[in-house]
Design an enzyme around this catalytic site. Structure first.
Site, PDB file in Angstrom:
ATOM      1  N   ARG A   8     -61.877 105.404  41.515  1.00  0.00           N
ATOM      2  CA  ARG A   8     -62.075 104.004  41.886  1.00  0.00           C
ATOM      3  C   ARG A   8     -60.943 103.606  42.819  1.00  0.00           C
ATOM      4  O   ARG A   8     -59.881 104.237  42.843  1.00  0.00           O
ATOM      5  CB  ARG A   8     -62.015 103.118  40.642  1.00  0.00           C
ATOM      6  CG  ARG A   8     -63.200 103.294  39.741  1.00  0.00           C
ATOM      7  CD  ARG A   8     -63.027 102.503  38.456  1.00  0.00           C
ATOM      8  NE  ARG A   8     -63.095 101.054  38.681  1.00  0.00           N
ATOM      9  CZ  ARG A   8     -62.948 100.168  37.705  1.00  0.00           C
ATOM     10  NH1 ARG A   8     -62.723 100.556  36.469  1.00  0.00           N
ATOM     11  NH2 ARG A   8     -63.034  98.870  37.956  1.00  0.00           N
ATOM     12  N   HIS A   9     -61.150 102.544  43.553  1.00  0.00           N
ATOM     13  CA  HIS A   9     -60.061 101.947  44.348  1.00  0.00           C
ATOM     14  C   HIS A   9     -58.933 101.529  43.402  1.00  0.00           C
ATOM     15  O   HIS A   9     -59.138 101.355  42.196  1.00  0.00           O
ATOM     16  CB  HIS A   9     -60.609 100.723  45.089  1.00  0.00           C
ATOM     17  CG  HIS A   9     -61.296  99.769  44.164  1.00  0.00           C
ATOM     18  ND1 HIS A   9     -60.612  98.862  43.391  1.00  0.00           N
ATOM     19  CD2 HIS A   9     -62.601  99.632  43.830  1.00  0.00           C
ATOM     20  CE1 HIS A   9     -61.460  98.191  42.642  1.00  0.00           C
ATOM     21  NE2 HIS A   9     -62.681  98.638  42.883  1.00  0.00           N
ATOM     22  N   ASN A  15     -60.003  92.378  40.293  1.00  0.00           N
ATOM     23  CA  ASN A  15     -59.869  93.085  39.001  1.00  0.00           C
ATOM     24  C   ASN A  15     -58.904  92.307  38.112  1.00  0.00           C
ATOM     25  O   ASN A  15     -59.129  92.138  36.918  1.00  0.00           O
ATOM     26  CB  ASN A  15     -59.277  94.492  39.178  1.00  0.00           C
ATOM     27  CG  ASN A  15     -60.219  95.485  39.840  1.00  0.00           C
ATOM     28  OD1 ASN A  15     -59.778  96.352  40.585  1.00  0.00           O
ATOM     29  ND2 ASN A  15     -61.505  95.362  39.575  1.00  0.00           N
ATOM     30  N   ARG A  65     -61.236  97.095  49.490  1.00  0.00           N
ATOM     31  CA  ARG A  65     -60.395  97.702  48.457  1.00  0.00           C
ATOM     32  C   ARG A  65     -60.429  99.231  48.472  1.00  0.00           C
ATOM     33  O   ARG A  65     -59.456  99.874  48.082  1.00  0.00           O
ATOM     34  CB  ARG A  65     -60.731  97.128  47.079  1.00  0.00           C
ATOM     35  CG  ARG A  65     -62.190  97.192  46.645  1.00  0.00           C
ATOM     36  CD  ARG A  65     -62.392  96.205  45.495  1.00  0.00           C
ATOM     37  NE  ARG A  65     -63.705  96.236  44.867  1.00  0.00           N
ATOM     38  CZ  ARG A  65     -64.754  95.573  45.299  1.00  0.00           C
ATOM     39  NH1 ARG A  65     -64.687  94.862  46.403  1.00  0.00           N
ATOM     40  NH2 ARG A  65     -65.899  95.616  44.636  1.00  0.00           N
ATOM     41  N   GLU A 104     -70.092  98.632  46.022  1.00  0.00           N
ATOM     42  CA  GLU A 104     -70.350  98.319  44.610  1.00  0.00           C
ATOM     43  C   GLU A 104     -71.729  97.666  44.429  1.00  0.00           C
ATOM     44  O   GLU A 104     -72.257  97.038  45.361  1.00  0.00           O
ATOM     45  CB  GLU A 104     -69.235  97.385  44.099  1.00  0.00           C
ATOM     46  CG  GLU A 104     -69.310  97.015  42.623  1.00  0.00           C
ATOM     47  CD  GLU A 104     -69.363  98.199  41.656  1.00  0.00           C
ATOM     48  OE1 GLU A 104     -70.290  99.036  41.767  1.00  0.00           O
ATOM     49  OE2 GLU A 104     -68.491  98.280  40.783  1.00  0.00           O
ATOM     50  N   HIS A 170     -66.365 102.702  43.623  1.00  0.00           N
ATOM     51  CA  HIS A 170     -66.341 101.598  42.653  1.00  0.00           C
ATOM     52  C   HIS A 170     -66.922 102.084  41.335  1.00  0.00           C
ATOM     53  O   HIS A 170     -67.703 103.043  41.308  1.00  0.00           O
ATOM     54  CB  HIS A 170     -67.197 100.446  43.192  1.00  0.00           C
ATOM     55  CG  HIS A 170     -66.805 100.043  44.575  1.00  0.00           C
ATOM     56  ND1 HIS A 170     -65.899  99.049  44.833  1.00  0.00           N
ATOM     57  CD2 HIS A 170     -67.171 100.545  45.785  1.00  0.00           C
ATOM     58  CE1 HIS A 170     -65.723  98.937  46.145  1.00  0.00           C
ATOM     59  NE2 HIS A 170     -66.490  99.830  46.739  1.00  0.00           N
TER      60      HIS A 170
HETATM   61  O1  G3H Z   1     -68.935  94.966  39.550  1.00  0.00           O
HETATM   62  C1  G3H Z   1     -68.429  95.391  38.586  1.00  0.00           C
HETATM   63  C2  G3H Z   1     -68.328  96.616  37.838  1.00  0.00           C
HETATM   64  O2  G3H Z   1     -67.536  97.597  38.313  1.00  0.00           O
HETATM   65  C3  G3H Z   1     -69.637  97.077  37.309  1.00  0.00           C
HETATM   66  O3  G3H Z   1     -69.610  96.580  36.067  1.00  0.00           O
HETATM   67  O4  G3H Z   1     -72.065  96.939  35.811  1.00  0.00           O
HETATM   68  O5  G3H Z   1     -70.473  97.131  33.858  1.00  0.00           O
HETATM   69  O6  G3H Z   1     -70.983  94.903  34.879  1.00  0.00           O
HETATM   70  P1  G3H Z   1     -70.871  96.381  35.106  1.00  0.00           P
END
Ligand code: G3H
Length: 218
Positions: A8-9, A15, A65, A104, A170
């Protein structure tokens, strides 16, 4: 297929605030991770088992990012490395590529919110997503299934890749790539945790992958 390195970044301003999506820059901690990652790329990713320099690839998403996390990695031009034992100069190339496919998962109307804000403003959406995280599509945004489709060309290219490859992306994206190569069923993929500050090395073998993780302390 060569080995893949997934990360990940570094920590972003969003964050830190618990917000999802957006296009925030890195925090100081995030930039520190970017420096450590550049060291790791030079010492580990661009070396073969004998310690010789080898050309490698670097992919980021189109978001700030991930590009900031790649900023200290020397690319895309050729870099002269210290001479190996025989005194021969070797050249390293880390060829960089930016893919919007690696952006993302897009949260549509919820982009830029915290999970608490989503739960308060859109309680029904919050519940729907909880019930089916793979199939749930954010209003005016994406579902994990949508992201699976947009990742198809990336996966094809990864399977054809003949050089070590570092992907800086991401959590949502890396979950799907990781699940694909490690044979984790699709419904479970959106729940896989991909921690910050960690490089996941995958060495594809016949039916799965040999995995090692490197925690790069910030
Ligand atoms: O955008 C945010 C996350 O990295 C993805 O999270 O799919 O578990 O809500 P989530």
């Amino acid at each position: 297929t060569h080995e893949f390195y997934l990360t990940r970044h570094g920590q972003s301003e969003y964050n830190k605030l618990g917000k999802i999506g957006g296009d925030a820059p890195l925090t100081d901690d995030g930039r520190m991770y970017a420096r450590r990652l550049a060291e790791f790329a030079k010492k580990v990713i661009c070396r073969n088992a004998h310690g010789d320099a080898v050309p490698a690839r670097l992919w980021t998403s189109g978001l700030r990012r991930t590009k900031e996390t790649a900023a200290f990695i020397e690319h895309p031009t050729l870099e002269v490395c210290l001479p190996p034992p025989l005194g021969k100069l070797q050249w390293v190339q880390m060829r960089a590529r930016e893919w919007r496919h690696l952006d993302e998962i897009y949260a549509g109307i919820c982009d830029g919110m915290t999970y608490d804000e989503i739960q308060q403003l859109y309680p029904e959406e919050f519940e729907l997503r909880h019930a089916d995280k793979l199939g749930y599509r954010y209003p005016r945004g994406e579902s994990y299934l949508d992201v699976c489709h947009r990742l198809e060309p990336v996966i094809l290219e990864m399977e054809r890749c003949r050089q070590p490859l570092l992907i800086i992306a991401h959590q949502g994206i890396l979950r799907l790539i990781y699940a694909y190569f490690c044979g984790i069923e699709r419904a479970k993929a959106p729940h896989v945790s991909i921690p910050l500050n960690t490089v996941i090395q995958l060495q594809p073998c016949t039916y799965s992958c040999v995995e090692t993780r490197e925690l790069l302390h910030t």
